[in-house]
Design a protein around this motif. Structure first.
Motif, mmCIF file in Angstrom:
data_model
loop_
_atom_site.group_PDB
_atom_site.id
_atom_site.type_symbol
_atom_site.label_atom_id
_atom_site.label_comp_id
_atom_site.label_asym_id
_atom_site.label_seq_id
_atom_site.Cartn_x
_atom_site.Cartn_y
_atom_site.Cartn_z
ATOM 1 N N UNK A 5 0.412 -1.000 -0.139
ATOM 2 C CA UNK A 5 -0.361 0.139 -0.064
ATOM 3 C C UNK A 5 1.133 1.219 -0.248
ATOM 4 N N UNK A 6 0.982 2.781 -0.194
ATOM 5 C CA UNK A 6 1.472 3.485 -0.905
ATOM 6 C C UNK A 6 0.401 4.305 -0.980
ATOM 7 N N UNK A 7 1.271 5.397 -0.713
ATOM 8 C CA UNK A 7 1.013 7.251 -1.332
ATOM 9 C C UNK A 7 -0.523 7.044 -0.549
ATOM 10 N N UNK A 8 -1.441 7.659 -1.254
ATOM 11 C CA UNK A 8 -2.482 8.167 -0.962
ATOM 12 C C UNK A 8 -3.385 6.225 -0.695
ATOM 13 N N UNK A 9 -3.313 5.547 -0.459
ATOM 14 C CA UNK A 9 -3.561 4.056 -0.306
ATOM 15 C C UNK A 9 -4.204 3.505 -1.158
ATOM 16 N N UNK A 10 -3.172 3.548 -1.940
ATOM 17 C CA UNK A 10 -2.745 2.813 -3.767
ATOM 18 C C UNK A 10 -2.521 1.317 -2.795
ATOM 19 N N UNK A 11 -3.414 0.745 -4.323
ATOM 20 C CA UNK A 11 -2.062 -0.395 -4.329
ATOM 21 C C UNK A 11 -1.042 -1.261 -5.377
ATOM 22 N N UNK A 30 -11.605 3.190 -2.368
ATOM 23 C CA UNK A 30 -11.450 4.105 -1.426
ATOM 24 C C UNK A 30 -11.383 5.159 -0.221
ATOM 25 N N UNK A 31 -10.355 6.073 -1.111
ATOM 26 C CA UNK A 31 -8.793 6.109 -0.241
ATOM 27 C C UNK A 31 -9.750 6.833 0.853
ATOM 28 N N UNK A 32 -10.892 7.332 1.264
ATOM 29 C CA UNK A 32 -11.777 8.206 2.622
ATOM 30 C C UNK A 32 -11.893 7.245 3.813
ATOM 31 N N UNK A 33 -11.971 6.438 3.224
ATOM 32 C CA UNK A 33 -12.181 4.359 4.318
ATOM 33 C C UNK A 33 -11.712 3.562 3.743
#
Ligand code: MN
Length: 291
Positions: A5-11, A30-33
């Motif tokens: 997982x990296x940066x804004x919860x990217x896979x 959903x990067x907000x949750x």
């Protein structure tokens, strides 16, 4: 494969020194949750894998040095941890009867690769590092037999079980914010043919402090999984920390902790001294009894 997982919860799929963004292969990111995202990726991985690999082939890989890695599961349902599970570490802690016990660490204690551990304000307490192989649970499991337990393993990652030694409840002593560095990514089980023969090391500020091998585990991974699942239902994304080899040692502000686990990878965090103005994070009555 290696899942990060990296940066804004990217896979990301990690290959060598590069990472490919494969987030698009998983619906409803959903990067907000972001909390349920990785447990879902893990639970549905067999079905998602072809799309993840196609996305990786299309992606423009980036150097790992240009991204910020997060704990690969930022909010696991639970972190189950084995107590005194290497023979030589059991000896250095004073020996006695091996209990074969597990305890819980708070998921809120996680930090990822390159993270910062701000020590709690605990004057006179001994704080120590532990390097551990962590098992990532892949499916719901209850009352596993030792013979079938490995079938619930999704993969492995690295973990530091930071600890306040001495009196007081063990789960609290190991659950301060930052006390569970984890990562740098998850290596799927197919890439780790024998998890009971992995060298694991820890350096503090460049000095090698722990150098062990999972072949020295007291209770093997299936024994731990069978026992833990007899107590609590294991869920996708849950973590089992398997215990630490000998060589645990003190922590203080300014330290840099690095662990390296064979076939898994290298994880580094920096340690900052306690804020002397922070509340003393320990029961008052316990402190009074200790003085
Ligand atoms: Mn431990």
């Amino acid at each position: 494969v290696r899942l990060a997982l990296f940066d804004n919860y990217r896979l990301g799929l990690v290959s060598g020194d590069e990472i490919a963004d494969v987030t698009e292969a998983v619906p409803a990111h959903d990067p907000h949750w972001p909390w349920p995202f990785m447990p879902r990726v893990i639970a549905e991985f067999d079905a998602l894998r072809p799309a993840i690999e196609r996305a990786a082939a299309r992606a423009q890989p980036r150097p790992l040095s240009q991204v910020r890695l997060l704990p690969p599961i930022p909010q696991p349902g639970k972190i189950v941890a084995a107590a005194a599970n290497y023979h030589m570490h059991h000896q250095e802690m004073g020996g006695g009867t091996l209990q074969g016990e597990v305890f819980l660490k708070a998921p809120s204690s996680l930090v990822g690769q390159g993270g910062v551990v701000r020590l709690p304000n605990l004057p006179d307490r001994k704080l120590e590092h532990e390097v551990e192989l962590a098992v990532v649970v892949g499916r719901e499991a209850r009352n596993l037999s030792e013979a079938s337990a490995m079938s619930c393993v999704f993969g492995y990652t690295g973990l530091m079980d930071l600890t306040v030694r001495g009196v007081g409840d063990r789960s609290r002593r190991k659950s301060y914010d930052g006390f569970t560095p984890m990562g740098p990514w998850i290596v799927t089980a197919d890439e780790v043919p024998d998890p009971h023969n992995l060298r694991l090391r820890l350096w503090n500020s460049g000095e090698l402090r722990q150098d062990g091998n999972t072949s020295d585990l007291v209770d093997s991974i299936p024994v731990l999984l069978a026992y833990a699942s007899s107590v609590m239902t294991l869920q996708p994304g849950d973590i089992l920390a398997t215990g630490t080899p000998a060589g645990v040692g003190p922590l203080q502000g300014g330290d840099t902790l690095v662990i390296d686990i064979e076939r898994i990878g290298r994880l580094e965090v920096s340690v900052l001294a306690a804020d002397p103005g922070a509340p003393v994070a320990e029961p008052n009555r316990l402190r009074a009894a200790a003085t």
